[in-house]
Structures are given as structure tokens and as C-alpha cells.
Design a protein around this motif. Structure first.
Motif, PDB file in Angstrom:
ATOM      1  N   CYS A 172      -2.080  -5.072   3.746  1.00 14.72           N
ATOM      2  CA  CYS A 172      -2.719  -6.158   4.498  1.00 14.72           C
ATOM      3  C   CYS A 172      -4.063  -6.451   3.844  1.00 14.72           C
ATOM      4  O   CYS A 172      -4.893  -5.562   3.688  1.00 14.72           O
ATOM      5  CB  CYS A 172      -2.909  -5.711   5.948  1.00 14.72           C
ATOM      6  N   GLU A 173      -4.282  -7.713   3.448  1.00 16.72           N
ATOM      7  CA  GLU A 173      -5.493  -8.065   2.706  1.00 16.72           C
ATOM      8  C   GLU A 173      -6.777  -7.786   3.467  1.00 16.72           C
ATOM      9  O   GLU A 173      -7.779  -7.389   2.871  1.00 16.72           O
ATOM     10  CB  GLU A 173      -5.443  -9.535   2.289  1.00 16.72           C
ATOM     11  N   SER A 174      -6.805  -7.998   4.772  1.00 18.42           N
ATOM     12  CA  SER A 174      -8.048  -7.821   5.522  1.00 18.42           C
ATOM     13  C   SER A 174      -8.264  -6.377   5.989  1.00 18.42           C
ATOM     14  O   SER A 174      -9.297  -6.052   6.556  1.00 18.42           O
ATOM     15  CB  SER A 174      -8.079  -8.757   6.733  1.00 18.42           C
ATOM     16  N   CYS A 175      -7.305  -5.507   5.747  1.00 19.37           N
ATOM     17  CA  CYS A 175      -7.364  -4.121   6.208  1.00 19.37           C
ATOM     18  C   CYS A 175      -8.109  -3.248   5.205  1.00 19.37           C
ATOM     19  O   CYS A 175      -7.971  -3.413   3.997  1.00 19.37           O
ATOM     20  CB  CYS A 175      -5.951  -3.600   6.422  1.00 19.37           C
ATOM     21  N   LEU A 176      -8.877  -2.293   5.721  1.00 17.66           N
ATOM     22  CA  LEU A 176      -9.627  -1.366   4.880  1.00 17.66           C
ATOM     23  C   LEU A 176      -8.963  -0.003   4.761  1.00 17.66           C
ATOM     24  O   LEU A 176      -9.449   0.857   4.042  1.00 17.66           O
ATOM     25  CB  LEU A 176     -11.039  -1.168   5.477  1.00 17.66           C
ATOM     26  N   CYS A 177      -7.872   0.206   5.462  1.00 11.14           N
ATOM     27  CA  CYS A 177      -7.251   1.529   5.551  1.00 11.14           C
ATOM     28  C   CYS A 177      -6.550   1.958   4.260  1.00 11.14           C
ATOM     29  O   CYS A 177      -5.976   1.145   3.541  1.00 11.14           O
ATOM     30  CB  CYS A 177      -6.224   1.548   6.680  1.00 11.14           C
ATOM     31  N   GLY A 183     -13.102   1.966  12.543  1.00  9.95           N
ATOM     32  CA  GLY A 183     -13.842   1.361  11.434  1.00  9.95           C
ATOM     33  C   GLY A 183     -13.163   0.199  10.754  1.00  9.95           C
ATOM     34  O   GLY A 183     -13.702  -0.355   9.818  1.00  9.95           O
ATOM     35  N   CYS A 184     -11.981  -0.187  11.201  1.00  3.39           N
ATOM     36  CA  CYS A 184     -11.268  -1.289  10.573  1.00  3.39           C
ATOM     37  C   CYS A 184     -11.110  -2.442  11.560  1.00  3.39           C
ATOM     38  O   CYS A 184     -10.655  -2.245  12.684  1.00  3.39           O
ATOM     39  CB  CYS A 184      -9.895  -0.854  10.070  1.00  3.39           C
ATOM     40  N   ASP A 185     -11.499  -3.636  11.136  1.00  2.00           N
ATOM     41  CA  ASP A 185     -11.455  -4.804  12.019  1.00  2.00           C
ATOM     42  C   ASP A 185     -10.394  -5.817  11.590  1.00  2.00           C
ATOM     43  O   ASP A 185     -10.508  -7.003  11.898  1.00  2.00           O
ATOM     44  CB  ASP A 185     -12.822  -5.509  12.018  1.00  2.00           C
ATOM     45  N   CYS A 186      -9.359  -5.382  10.891  1.00  3.51           N
ATOM     46  CA  CYS A 186      -8.364  -6.342  10.420  1.00  3.51           C
ATOM     47  C   CYS A 186      -7.636  -6.987  11.590  1.00  3.51           C
ATOM     48  O   CYS A 186      -7.450  -6.390  12.630  1.00  3.51           O
ATOM     49  CB  CYS A 186      -7.363  -5.668   9.478  1.00  3.51           C
ATOM     50  N   HIS A 187      -7.258  -8.217  11.410  1.00  2.28           N
ATOM     51  CA  HIS A 187      -6.509  -8.947  12.434  1.00  2.28           C
ATOM     52  C   HIS A 187      -6.028 -10.297  11.941  1.00  2.28           C
ATOM     53  O   HIS A 187      -5.736 -11.192  12.712  1.00  2.28           O
ATOM     54  CB  HIS A 187      -7.334  -9.134  13.707  1.00  2.28           C
ATOM     55  N   SER A 188      -5.961 -10.461  10.610  1.00  4.27           N
ATOM     56  CA  SER A 188      -5.564 -11.771  10.099  1.00  4.27           C
ATOM     57  C   SER A 188      -4.057 -11.922  10.028  1.00  4.27           C
ATOM     58  O   SER A 188      -3.328 -10.986  10.027  1.00  4.27           O
ATOM     59  CB  SER A 188      -6.163 -12.006   8.722  1.00  4.27           C
ATOM     60  N   SER A 218       0.097   0.378   9.613  1.00  4.31           N
ATOM     61  CA  SER A 218       0.550   0.255  11.004  1.00  4.31           C
ATOM     62  C   SER A 218       1.586  -0.855  11.126  1.00  4.31           C
ATOM     63  O   SER A 218       1.721  -1.696  10.238  1.00  4.31           O
ATOM     64  CB  SER A 218      -0.636  -0.069  11.914  1.00  4.31           C
ATOM     65  N   ASP A 219       2.268  -0.861  12.253  1.00  2.00           N
ATOM     66  CA  ASP A 219       3.219  -1.942  12.529  1.00  2.00           C
ATOM     67  C   ASP A 219       2.492  -3.275  12.643  1.00  2.00           C
ATOM     68  O   ASP A 219       3.022  -4.306  12.242  1.00  2.00           O
ATOM     69  CB  ASP A 219       3.992  -1.664  13.822  1.00  2.00           C
ATOM     70  N   ALA A 220       1.269  -3.259  13.207  1.00  2.00           N
ATOM     71  CA  ALA A 220       0.513  -4.507  13.364  1.00  2.00           C
ATOM     72  C   ALA A 220       0.276  -5.165  12.008  1.00  2.00           C
ATOM     73  O   ALA A 220       0.477  -6.368  11.850  1.00  2.00           O
ATOM     74  CB  ALA A 220      -0.822  -4.239  14.066  1.00  2.00           C
ATOM     75  N   CYS A 221      -0.153  -4.395  11.026  1.00  2.00           N
ATOM     76  CA  CYS A 221      -0.377  -4.943   9.682  1.00  2.00           C
ATOM     77  C   CYS A 221       0.944  -5.394   9.055  1.00  2.00           C
ATOM     78  O   CYS A 221       1.023  -6.470   8.475  1.00  2.00           O
ATOM     79  CB  CYS A 221      -1.047  -3.909   8.787  1.00  2.00           C
ATOM     80  N   ALA A 222       1.957  -4.581   9.175  1.00  2.00           N
ATOM     81  CA  ALA A 222       3.252  -4.898   8.566  1.00  2.00           C
ATOM     82  C   ALA A 222       3.865  -6.164   9.145  1.00  2.00           C
ATOM     83  O   ALA A 222       4.559  -6.898   8.446  1.00  2.00           O
ATOM     84  CB  ALA A 222       4.211  -3.724   8.741  1.00  2.00           C
ATOM     85  N   ASN A 223       3.586  -6.440  10.410  1.00  2.00           N
ATOM     86  CA  ASN A 223       4.187  -7.585  11.081  1.00  2.00           C
ATOM     87  C   ASN A 223       3.269  -8.799  11.150  1.00  2.00           C
ATOM     88  O   ASN A 223       3.540  -9.748  11.882  1.00  2.00           O
ATOM     89  CB  ASN A 223       4.650  -7.184  12.478  1.00  2.00           C
ATOM     90  N   GLY A 224       2.163  -8.783  10.391  1.00  2.00           N
ATOM     91  CA  GLY A 224       1.303  -9.958  10.290  1.00  2.00           C
ATOM     92  C   GLY A 224       0.364 -10.177  11.459  1.00  2.00           C
ATOM     93  O   GLY A 224      -0.066 -11.288  11.710  1.00  2.00           O
ATOM     94  N   GLY A 280      -5.269  -5.944  15.913  1.00  2.00           N
ATOM     95  CA  GLY A 280      -5.670  -5.207  14.719  1.00  2.00           C
ATOM     96  C   GLY A 280      -4.849  -3.948  14.567  1.00  2.00           C
ATOM     97  O   GLY A 280      -3.993  -3.639  15.396  1.00  2.00           O
ATOM     98  N   CYS A 281      -5.143  -3.189  13.529  1.00  2.00           N
ATOM     99  CA  CYS A 281      -4.387  -1.958  13.289  1.00  2.00           C
ATOM    100  C   CYS A 281      -4.792  -0.843  14.246  1.00  2.00           C
ATOM    101  O   CYS A 281      -4.053   0.105  14.442  1.00  2.00           O
ATOM    102  CB  CYS A 281      -4.538  -1.500  11.835  1.00  2.00           C
ATOM    103  N   GLY A 282      -6.014  -0.956  14.814  1.00  2.00           N
ATOM    104  CA  GLY A 282      -6.442   0.037  15.791  1.00  2.00           C
ATOM    105  C   GLY A 282      -7.089   1.276  15.184  1.00  2.00           C
ATOM    106  O   GLY A 282      -7.449   2.188  15.921  1.00  2.00           O
TER     107      GLY A 282
END
Length: 55
Positions: A11-16, A50-55, A33-39, A45-47
Motif C-alpha cells: 500500500c503506497e500510503s502505508c509505512l508498515c 504510528g501508521c495513518d494510511c487510509h487511501s 493487513s486486510d484493509a491495505c490489501a482491499n484498498g 486504516g491498517c490500525g
């Protein structure tokens, strides 16, 4: 020969960084995570701390 054991989440916006043996694989790419894998359906977010991904 080096064995890769960790990779950045695809996931581009993820820092994990995810262990390859624990990654959620989708389309041949590792996700943390499933959240990242499923867009990030519904903007979730991935939960991970320290990571705020959610795009």
C-alpha cells in the motif's frame, strides 16, 4: 544468497514493514493487513501504531 524476510507493505500510503511469512498476499504483493490489501474500503486504516494510511 540472501533470503528476504520482511518487506514494506505494498500500500503506497502505508509505512508498515511486514514479515513475508505473515503478509496478506493479494495479486502477488505483500500487505500488512486486510484493509491495505482491499484498498481501504470505507477509509479504514491498517490500525497499526504510528501508521495513518487510509487511501
Amino acid at each position: 544468497m540472501t533470503t528476504v524476510t520482511q518487506m514494506k507493505c505494498a500500500c503506497e500510503s502505508c509505512l508498515c514493514v511486514v514479515p513475508t511469512d505473515k503478509a496478506v498476499m493479494k495479486d502477488g504483493k505483500p500487505y500488512c493487513s486486510d484493509a491495505c490489501a482491499n484498498g481501504h474500503v470505507n477509509g479504514t486504516g491498517c490500525g497499526h501504531s504510528g501508521c495513518d494510511c487510509h487511501s
